[in-house]
Design an enzyme around this catalytic site. Structure first.
Site, mmCIF file in Angstrom:
data_model
loop_
_atom_site.group_PDB
_atom_site.id
_atom_site.type_symbol
_atom_site.label_atom_id
_atom_site.label_comp_id
_atom_site.label_asym_id
_atom_site.label_seq_id
_atom_site.Cartn_x
_atom_site.Cartn_y
_atom_site.Cartn_z
ATOM 1 N N LYS A 32 63.784 -16.280 -22.873
ATOM 2 C CA LYS A 32 63.776 -14.883 -22.407
ATOM 3 C C LYS A 32 64.195 -14.811 -20.933
ATOM 4 O O LYS A 32 65.071 -14.034 -20.564
ATOM 5 C CB LYS A 32 62.384 -14.257 -22.591
ATOM 6 C CG LYS A 32 61.902 -14.250 -24.041
ATOM 7 C CD LYS A 32 60.562 -13.539 -24.184
ATOM 8 C CE LYS A 32 59.401 -14.225 -23.483
ATOM 9 N NZ LYS A 32 59.044 -15.561 -24.015
ATOM 10 N N ARG A 54 53.327 -7.373 -25.590
ATOM 11 C CA ARG A 54 52.977 -8.633 -26.242
ATOM 12 C C ARG A 54 51.889 -8.457 -27.292
ATOM 13 O O ARG A 54 51.489 -9.423 -27.916
ATOM 14 C CB ARG A 54 52.441 -9.569 -25.168
ATOM 15 C CG ARG A 54 53.209 -10.836 -24.997
ATOM 16 C CD ARG A 54 52.564 -11.539 -23.824
ATOM 17 N NE ARG A 54 52.932 -12.882 -23.712
ATOM 18 C CZ ARG A 54 53.864 -13.344 -22.876
ATOM 19 N NH1 ARG A 54 54.578 -12.522 -22.157
ATOM 20 N NH2 ARG A 54 54.077 -14.618 -22.799
ATOM 21 N N ARG A 78 60.577 -28.046 -18.820
ATOM 22 C CA ARG A 78 61.105 -26.990 -17.937
ATOM 23 C C ARG A 78 60.757 -27.255 -16.473
ATOM 24 O O ARG A 78 59.673 -27.719 -16.144
ATOM 25 C CB ARG A 78 60.531 -25.640 -18.355
ATOM 26 C CG ARG A 78 60.901 -24.524 -17.365
ATOM 27 C CD ARG A 78 60.637 -23.154 -17.878
ATOM 28 N NE ARG A 78 59.243 -22.940 -18.213
ATOM 29 C CZ ARG A 78 58.784 -21.826 -18.762
ATOM 30 N NH1 ARG A 78 59.617 -20.841 -19.043
ATOM 31 N NH2 ARG A 78 57.521 -21.706 -19.045
ATOM 32 N N ARG A 94 55.669 -25.322 -14.056
ATOM 33 C CA ARG A 94 54.694 -24.240 -14.114
ATOM 34 C C ARG A 94 53.326 -24.772 -14.529
ATOM 35 O O ARG A 94 53.233 -25.691 -15.332
ATOM 36 C CB ARG A 94 55.170 -23.187 -15.122
ATOM 37 C CG ARG A 94 55.544 -21.875 -14.456
ATOM 38 C CD ARG A 94 56.281 -20.963 -15.379
ATOM 39 N NE ARG A 94 55.491 -20.497 -16.505
ATOM 40 C CZ ARG A 94 55.892 -19.570 -17.377
ATOM 41 N NH1 ARG A 94 57.095 -19.025 -17.220
ATOM 42 N NH2 ARG A 94 55.132 -19.187 -18.370
ATOM 43 N N ARG A 97 49.627 -21.375 -26.125
ATOM 44 C CA ARG A 97 50.479 -20.188 -25.917
ATOM 45 C C ARG A 97 51.258 -19.864 -27.187
ATOM 46 O O ARG A 97 51.423 -18.684 -27.529
ATOM 47 C CB ARG A 97 51.444 -20.427 -24.752
ATOM 48 C CG ARG A 97 50.758 -20.292 -23.390
ATOM 49 C CD ARG A 97 51.544 -20.971 -22.289
ATOM 50 N NE ARG A 97 52.874 -20.433 -22.092
ATOM 51 C CZ ARG A 97 53.862 -21.105 -21.500
ATOM 52 N NH1 ARG A 97 53.667 -22.329 -21.062
ATOM 53 N NH2 ARG A 97 55.032 -20.538 -21.342
HETATM 54 P P1 AP5 Z 1 62.861 -19.793 -20.432
HETATM 55 O O1 AP5 Z 1 64.064 -18.932 -20.321
HETATM 56 O O2 AP5 Z 1 62.119 -20.078 -19.201
HETATM 57 O O3 AP5 Z 1 61.915 -19.257 -21.601
HETATM 58 P P2 AP5 Z 1 60.961 -17.980 -21.688
HETATM 59 O O4 AP5 Z 1 61.163 -17.374 -23.033
HETATM 60 O O5 AP5 Z 1 61.135 -17.114 -20.511
HETATM 61 O O6 AP5 Z 1 59.560 -18.732 -21.701
HETATM 62 P P3 AP5 Z 1 58.222 -18.410 -20.873
HETATM 63 O O7 AP5 Z 1 57.439 -19.681 -20.881
HETATM 64 O O8 AP5 Z 1 58.504 -17.788 -19.573
HETATM 65 O O9 AP5 Z 1 57.568 -17.387 -21.830
HETATM 66 P P4 AP5 Z 1 56.118 -16.926 -21.843
HETATM 67 O O10 AP5 Z 1 56.246 -15.733 -22.693
HETATM 68 O O11 AP5 Z 1 55.152 -17.960 -22.279
HETATM 69 O O12 AP5 Z 1 55.752 -16.742 -20.297
HETATM 70 P P5 AP5 Z 1 55.509 -15.459 -19.388
HETATM 71 O O13 AP5 Z 1 55.867 -15.810 -18.019
HETATM 72 O O14 AP5 Z 1 56.094 -14.247 -20.000
HETATM 73 O O15 AP5 Z 1 63.327 -21.164 -21.119
HETATM 74 C C1 AP5 Z 1 62.413 -22.189 -21.408
HETATM 75 C C2 AP5 Z 1 63.064 -23.570 -21.221
HETATM 76 O O16 AP5 Z 1 64.102 -23.742 -22.186
HETATM 77 C C3 AP5 Z 1 63.748 -23.758 -19.863
HETATM 78 O O17 AP5 Z 1 63.605 -25.077 -19.462
HETATM 79 C C4 AP5 Z 1 65.208 -23.422 -20.144
HETATM 80 O O18 AP5 Z 1 66.062 -24.076 -19.247
HETATM 81 C C5 AP5 Z 1 65.373 -23.938 -21.567
HETATM 82 N N1 AP5 Z 1 66.348 -23.163 -22.348
HETATM 83 C C6 AP5 Z 1 66.524 -21.822 -22.324
HETATM 84 N N2 AP5 Z 1 67.497 -21.442 -23.187
HETATM 85 C C7 AP5 Z 1 67.929 -22.590 -23.798
HETATM 86 C C8 AP5 Z 1 68.904 -22.861 -24.800
HETATM 87 N N3 AP5 Z 1 69.624 -21.870 -25.373
HETATM 88 N N4 AP5 Z 1 69.095 -24.145 -25.187
HETATM 89 C C9 AP5 Z 1 68.355 -25.137 -24.633
HETATM 90 N N5 AP5 Z 1 67.416 -24.953 -23.675
HETATM 91 C C10 AP5 Z 1 67.207 -23.692 -23.260
HETATM 92 O O19 AP5 Z 1 53.918 -15.307 -19.510
HETATM 93 C C11 AP5 Z 1 53.055 -16.258 -18.932
HETATM 94 C C12 AP5 Z 1 51.603 -15.836 -19.118
HETATM 95 O O20 AP5 Z 1 51.369 -14.583 -18.434
HETATM 96 C C13 AP5 Z 1 51.153 -15.572 -20.553
HETATM 97 O O21 AP5 Z 1 50.761 -16.755 -21.196
HETATM 98 C C14 AP5 Z 1 49.997 -14.593 -20.334
HETATM 99 O O22 AP5 Z 1 48.839 -15.275 -19.928
HETATM 100 C C15 AP5 Z 1 50.486 -13.756 -19.160
HETATM 101 N N6 AP5 Z 1 51.206 -12.548 -19.597
HETATM 102 C C16 AP5 Z 1 52.508 -12.217 -19.322
HETATM 103 N N7 AP5 Z 1 52.855 -11.071 -19.896
HETATM 104 C C17 AP5 Z 1 51.759 -10.635 -20.578
HETATM 105 C C18 AP5 Z 1 51.502 -9.518 -21.420
HETATM 106 N N8 AP5 Z 1 52.444 -8.583 -21.679
HETATM 107 N N9 AP5 Z 1 50.263 -9.401 -21.945
HETATM 108 C C19 AP5 Z 1 49.283 -10.303 -21.696
HETATM 109 N N10 AP5 Z 1 49.470 -11.392 -20.936
HETATM 110 C C20 AP5 Z 1 50.702 -11.572 -20.372
HETATM 111 MG MG MG Z 2 59.887 -16.454 -18.904
#
Ligand code: AP5
Ligand code: MG
Length: 215
Positions: A14, A89, A128, A161, A172
């Site tokens: 994402k 979410r 990552r 992270r 997660r």
């Molecule tokens: P990356 O692009 O970083 O993936 P991502 O989908 O953004 O993954 P996140 O870990 O950020 O998602 P998340 O939903 O757990 O975290 P968030 O910060 O939203 O890519 C991942 C890896 O893959 C990288 O190394 C990249 O280089 C590689 N990659 C990407 N594309 C690729 C491809 N095509 N091929 C190969 N490799 C590839 O949330 C974190 C925390 O915040 C949650 O756990 C929760 O506690 C809280 N939180 C956030 N939003 C909410 C909400 N709405 N409600 C409640 N809690 C929330």
């Molecule tokens: Mg992200």
């Protein structure tokens, strides 16, 4: 108008795709995860509240997240569209978002669901590395930076992270399946959903997103 949500499990790409989307379409990228991490870094009350949930890989309570997201959506730069990443979410968050947008004569135009298998998600997240300064995402094997430990874009330091260890990553993904996957059905019914295979490589995934959103 492009009022879009990026849906998908942790590690689906994402954040990586969001960076390319905002560059192409000129809309703001709103990641609730990034907002929380920014607050943790600054040591704010919000950051302190969010951190305990994030470190366990659990969701931050709905009301807190909804407040943060809707406040951000009221800012001027969202008038001509926005890209939500990681919000909503839960079905409750989605319903509250719809109510909020409706009350501002607005709505969601597209929802992109990026799907990737569980084993690959684990491999991606544990490998990552993110830039401490600009937040850009790399992967030690799949998307390595030109120089180890250093961001290609801004020269900042690359770090892991706090929630990217195996135990938290596994939790997660479980939390995603349990609480976020029902949103696929929610947006399918709303007629706004496009499914995208997120395992086809960075540029292919982006090309599929562009064909869903339109040039
Ligand atoms: P990356 O692009 O970083 O993936 P991502 O989908 O953004 O993954 P996140 O870990 O950020 O998602 P998340 O939903 O757990 O975290 P968030 O910060 O939203 O890519 C991942 C890896 O893959 C990288 O190394 C990249 O280089 C590689 N990659 C990407 N594309 C690729 C491809 N095509 N091929 C190969 N490799 C590839 O949330 C974190 C925390 O915040 C949650 O756990 C929760 O506690 C809280 N939180 C956030 N939003 C909410 C909400 N709405 N409600 C409640 N809690 C929330
Ligand atoms: Mg992200």
């Amino acid at each position: 108008m492009l009022r879009t949500i990026l849906l998908g499990p942790p590690g689906a790409g994402k954040g990586t795709q969001a960076a390319k989307i905002v560059e192409k379409y000129g809309i703001p990228h709103i990641s609730t995860g990034d907002i929380f991490r920014e607050n943790i870094k600054k040591g704010t009350e919000l950051g302190k509240k969010a951190q305990e949930y994030m470190n366990r890989g659990e969701l931050v309570p709905d009301d807190l997240v909804i407040e943060i997201a809707t406040t951000r959506l009221l800012e001027d730069d969202c008038k001509n569209g926005f890209l939500l990443d990681g919000f909503p979410r839960t079905v409750y968050q989605a319903e509250k978002l719809d109510e909020f947008l409706q009350s501002h004569d607005s709505k969601i135009d597209n929802v992109i669901d990026i799907a990737v298998g569980k084993d690959e998600l684990i491999e991606r997240l544990t490998g990552r590395r993110v830039c401490k300064s600009c937040g850009a995402s790399f992967h030690v094997v799949n998307i390595p930076p030109k120089q180890e430990g250093i961001c290609d874009y801004c020269g900042g330091e690359l770090i892991q992270r706090a929630d990217d260890n195996l135990e938290t990553v596994t939790n997660r993904i479980d939390v995603y399946e349990d609480q976020t996957m029902p949103l696929i059905d929610y947006y399918e019914k709303a007629g706004t959903l496009t499914h995208i295979d997120g395992s086809t490589g960075l540029d292919n995934v982006f090309a599929d997103i562009v064909s869903a959103l339109g040039e």
